[in-house]
Each structure stands twice: as C-alpha cells, then as structure tokens.
Design an enzyme around this catalytic site. Structure first.
Site, PDB file in Angstrom:
ATOM      1  N   GLY A 185       0.863  -1.182   0.000  1.00 13.04           N
ATOM      2  CA  GLY A 185       0.000   0.000   0.000  1.00 13.04           C
ATOM      3  C   GLY A 185       0.893   1.224   0.000  1.00 13.04           C
ATOM      4  O   GLY A 185       1.868   1.280   0.766  1.00 13.04           O
TER       5      GLY A 185
ATOM      6  N   LYS B 185      -8.143  -1.609  11.879  1.00 13.42           N
ATOM      7  CA  LYS B 185      -8.920  -0.928  12.909  1.00 13.42           C
ATOM      8  C   LYS B 185     -10.091  -1.717  13.471  1.00 13.42           C
ATOM      9  O   LYS B 185     -10.407  -1.624  14.643  1.00 13.42           O
ATOM     10  CB  LYS B 185      -9.447   0.390  12.345  1.00 13.42           C
TER      11      LYS B 185
ATOM     12  N   GLU C 215     -12.355   5.196   5.740  1.00 12.62           N
ATOM     13  CA  GLU C 215     -12.540   4.248   6.854  1.00 12.62           C
ATOM     14  C   GLU C 215     -13.219   4.943   8.031  1.00 12.62           C
ATOM     15  O   GLU C 215     -14.042   4.359   8.727  1.00 12.62           O
ATOM     16  CB  GLU C 215     -11.189   3.662   7.295  1.00 12.62           C
TER      17      GLU C 215
ATOM     18  N   HIS D 164     -17.554   4.699   9.860  1.00 10.13           N
ATOM     19  CA  HIS D 164     -18.010   4.558  11.246  1.00 10.13           C
ATOM     20  C   HIS D 164     -19.170   5.499  11.568  1.00 10.13           C
ATOM     21  O   HIS D 164     -19.765   5.393  12.646  1.00 10.13           O
ATOM     22  CB  HIS D 164     -16.861   4.863  12.221  1.00 10.13           C
TER      23      HIS D 164
END
Lengths: 333, 333
Positions: free
Chosen positions: A16, A126, A196, A200
């Site tokens: 990445g 995470k 990301e 949430h």
C-alpha cells in the site's frame, strides 16, 4: 536481552502506498536497523535490495500513479503483491493497506500463506471484525511459518499496548476509554483512511464509504465543517484486550474527532484505564499522546516497533497470530 | 495468542514477607490463575501446595516474627530460601526482598542457579547497579534454565514499560522523566522500602541507611516533617531503557516525593517521554497513574503480570535475563 539483538538490517516491505505507506517509507529512510527494500500498490511494485529512495518513489507514485513506473526498480503488475512476494527476498511487510472491503486484510494474509513465503507481517487495521477474520487463520499462519502481528498502529496499537501495561495495577478492569484527536491539513493525503473513518458514521457503512467519490467526500465534509466526530466505534482494541485476558470487550470504548482541515489536533488523544485495585480502590491511569505527534508517527512508529519484535519471535521459531496487546514493541534505530 | 494461555494455576512463592511480600500475598489470594503456595522470611518459610492463607500468615509473622511458626505449613530455618527452593515445587518466585545490601538480589539469584531449580524469578529492585550485577549472571541463568525478569515493580517496571511503549512514536528519545509520588499512612509498614529511599538522600548511602535503627529513621523523618524528596536517583529505569535500545541511560531521570505520614500521594506519579518524530516535531507523551493506586498495587500487580509472562517464555524454552522494558506483562485473573 537476546530478543533485542539485530545483527543485520531487517529488509522491510510496505504494501500500500497511500498516505500511510509513504509516511512509512520516509520514517524508515534514516533507520540503520531496517532497510526499506520493497513496496507495492495496485498497479505495480518496486524492489531494490540496497534500499529504495522515498523521494523518488513518492514522486513517481504521485506523477504516474504507480511505483511500477519507477526507473530500474519498478515493475508493473496486476498481481503486484503476489509477484513481489514470490520474486524477492523481504524479511517483513507492513500492511499499510486500507482494510476496504473489510475482508481485505484477511485476503492478503491468505495470499501470503498460499505463497510459501515465511516472514513477519504487521498490520494497522482498525475493526474488530477484521481481527476476527484473522483469528480464523491462526493455525494456517503458524503452519506456514508466518509471524503475524495485528492491530499495531495507534489505536488499536500504541494505545492498546499502553492500556495492557496500565491494567497491571488493577485486580479488575472496569473500563478502557480511548479518545483520539486527529488533525490533518488536507484530507486528500489520506483518502482511504478518511473513508474508513466515514464508514463509522451512523448513516454509513464500509461499502457505502468505500464507494464514495472524492466529490461526495468533499460534499460531506463541507456539511460537517471538515469535522468527523465518532462515538462507540467498532475498534479492535476491544477484542485485543479481551484476547489478552484484560477485560471483556464491552468494557472498551473508542471514539474521537477528526479535523480534516486543520493539522492541529481537536483534542489530545488519550486512553483512560479505570479499575479496582486489590485493596478495593477505584482509580484511573491515563496515557496521553503529545499533540505534536501526527497520526503517521503514532501509526508507523509502533508498526515498525512491532515488526522488529515479530522478527525476534520468528527467529525463535514462534509463528502464528499475535496482537499489539501481547507483545512489547521494540524501538527501531 | 498461545503465549497467553494458562491451563493450570501457576504455583507462586514470595521471598521476603515485609510490606511488599504481605501485599503480594493479599493480591494473589483471589486469583484463579495463580496460587500462593510459599513464602520465606529470614527465620523460616511456609509452604502448602493447596495454597497459604494470607490472613493467618500475616498474623503469625506479626505475632511471632517468622512464617516458620505457621501451624502445619511453617518450618524454621536459618537457610530459609535454600530449604524452601530445594524441598518444594514452585513455578515462580516474586523476590519481594529489599535489595540491602546492594548485592543481595544477585546473591539470591546465584543461590537459585546453584540449587538446580528451574523456573521463573521476578524482582522489583530499584538500582541501576543491582541490574548490572544481574547482567553478569545472564549466561548462568540461561544455562540453569531460569527465566529471570528484573525491574518489574512500579519504577522501574510499570512506568518503564509505559515509556518503552510510548517511545514508539518517536525517531529519537530526548528524555524520559519519571516523577513519583508515594503516600503511606505509617512508614513502619514499609521499613525496608523507606530505608532504600533514605539511601538515595544526599547524605546517605545504602550501607548507612541499612544500619539505621527505627529510632534514627523516626528522628530523620521528624526533621523532614515525614517527607522524603528525591532527585536524580540511581534508578534502573535508565539501564533498562538503554538495554531496550530506546535511549542512552543519561537521558532518563527519576525523582519523587514520599510522604510517610499521609496515605494521600503528594503528587501524581507520572512518566513523560519526550522525543523527536520522523517528521522533525518535538513532543511529549505522558502516562499518569491514578492517585488512588498504592505503591503496593503498582509494584505487586506488575510483578505478577511479568511472572505470568515469564512462565510463558519459560514454557517455550526461553531462559535468561529480561527486563520489564522488553516483555509485555500479562494480566493475571
């Protein structure tokens, strides 16, 4: 003592090459105990046994979209991870990959298992569910000769480890509360990480956040004045502290505020560990990060500290899955 | 994962039965993963494979001066440690002994090496020079099949481990500053510990402090209004962080205030870790202990967390000397 000795530089790869991957490359450059030899993105990879140059690599990635275009060291490939892992010698990889979709990290781990490669993997994922997927691979990782350390960023990672240390004063842990503050000058430097975070938010999930265009992210951030405020997040700190025997996962809460328009942190990142001592007193230990430390420093620093610890485990023949709450990270010079 | 599994209770012994040893016994009593089977003082020892009762043991020690007088379980002996170690099965010992004289802990370690006993030893010693003496035993401990974890109390111990975790955010550590506050209602409950503290005062050393009568200690404390204020102490946090590769020992400072007449802490115990990130920023992480946690909780809790971690190392065949800055302590239920 012995665990800590590094006789020759550890050859490190980074999978990445977004914001985190690039920060990892810059962080590694001055190290003597590690040498950054490889990195992969979606379209290609780069490898040089004598070390890659972070400036050249980042410039090539920005200008042309892939490390595969890097002069001499680059290779374009639609199977960049597989080709890199199969063809080149690397002691350990930092998986600086966004876990989008949520099965991605486990899929990458399966690729490594299948490849026959033996070494150390470290991720900074995470979500609790992502660690649950890796747990199913525990035996396969062990059999494959891979030492995999999961949850080794800031949270989970640095703060989870601090909580595991702090817990020692108590007979019972009542709560572990993690509150993070992140300030970034420009969200576009961390496109995947921001998605990301958005995933949430109450009206979003991993799939909807992942599929958002940059314009849609911008429009959302315009509405919130650049702020993403999060509560009761699904964060793997909970399962990691549960696996370490410290407390049930429902006693662990994670929330925070991300300011996408200001490098100054909106609040000081901290973890509060509340428990009862053997003498019956209730108290709270607090670990607070300095405001000047960035997400990049607090994620990538620990990640390589765990990678070094993983190499020590591997050299002793200890393979399988471990979390940041079980192993002391080792300082990398 | 695997490192953390405990299948049957660990049989634990405590050497020394002053304030710390008694606190250790009370702390262990409700644990399921550990069973307190043995303790020794200067005149005798007690052993019961099914577990000792801390109330009875403490009462006997107070009333008669030695655990050797304990009904059924006690044995009087002028070589109590040697006799206990030779005659009874114990998995690991917490050395809750004051390190007076300063060679005492290393002498005890030599006794264990000589005895042929194989297991885990944990100490909560304080001085740099005491760790230096143990370092010389590294090979002997390893050859003897002993896993020895040193510096596993509060400071060094809990705070050193927190510093080792915190260091991960930084490329270079500028300073680690430990400041402790200890409040005790009655110094006579910690006679040896207080003498170890007095030994750090400018006009004292280990020998003069050790030889002080209770009256002399009382007279000194009358002069200082019960306060012992200490700066630039010789504390093993420095060598432990140096051995862990985190920073040179001269960057580590330890000081604090002990109030011997008030259980309330005169200040909140904390460690500040200041460093430079890979991005060139200077910042400080801070770990602060809750004021309601006592010295006993912050020393004995970590000590048994390290003992559990030591058992896991031992079961994997990993022996020799380790410090609290290298190993993640494991929470004991």
């Amino acid at each position: 003592m012995i665990i800590n000795k590094v006789n020759q530089p550890i050859k490190v790869g980074v999978l990445g090459f977004g914001g985190l991957g690039q920060a990892a490359a810059r962080l590694l450059a001055p190290k003597g105990e590690m040498i950054w030899v490889a990195a992969a993105d979606r379209q290609g990879y780069a490898y040089n046994a004598l070390g890659l140059n972070p400036n050249t690599a980042i410039k090539t990635y920005h200008d042309r979209g892939s490390l595969g275009y890097l002069d001499a060291d680059g290779t374009l490939s639609a199977h960049s991870i597989q080709d890199l892992v199969t063809n080149h010698s690397v002691d350990g990889y930092f998986l600086a990959l966004p876990n989008l979709p949520n099965t991605f990290m486990a899929d990458v781990a399966k690729q490594f298992i299948k490849s026959g490669w033996q070494g150390v993997l470290v991720d900074a994922l995470k979500r609790t569910s992502a660690v649950e997927q890796l747990l199913e691979l525990q035996k396969d990782l062990q059999a494959a000769g891979i030492t995999y350390l999961t949850g080794c960023g800031a949270t989970p990672g640095l703060l989870t480890a601090a909580a595991a240390v702090a817990a020692q004063s108590y007979a019972e842990i009542h709560s572990v509360n993690i509150t993070f503050g992140v300030g970034i000058a420009n969200w576009e430097a961390y496109k995947a990480t921001i998605r990301e975070d958005i995933a949430h938010m109450s009206e979003y999930d991993v799939e909807t956040a992942r599929s958002m265009s940059d314009e849609e992210v911008s429009a959302l951030l315009d509405k919130t004045n650049g702020i993403i405020a999060l509560e009761n997040m699904e964060h793997a700190d909970d399962i990691m502290l549960e696996l370490a025997g410290i407390c049930d996962r429902d006693r662990v809460t994670v929330g925070g505020v991300v300011d996408t328009r200001n490098p100054k942190k909106p609040l000081s990142t901290n973890v509060q560990i509340t428990g009862r001592t053997f003498e019956g007193k209730t108290s709270t230990h607090t670990f607070t990060l300095g405001d000047e430390t960035t997400m990049a420093a607090n994620v990538c620093g620990p990640a390589f500290g765990y990678l070094k610890a993983g190499i020590a485990l591997k050299r002793r023949g200890i393979t399988g899955l471990f979390t940041a709450a079980e192993i002391m990270p080792q300082f990398v010079k």
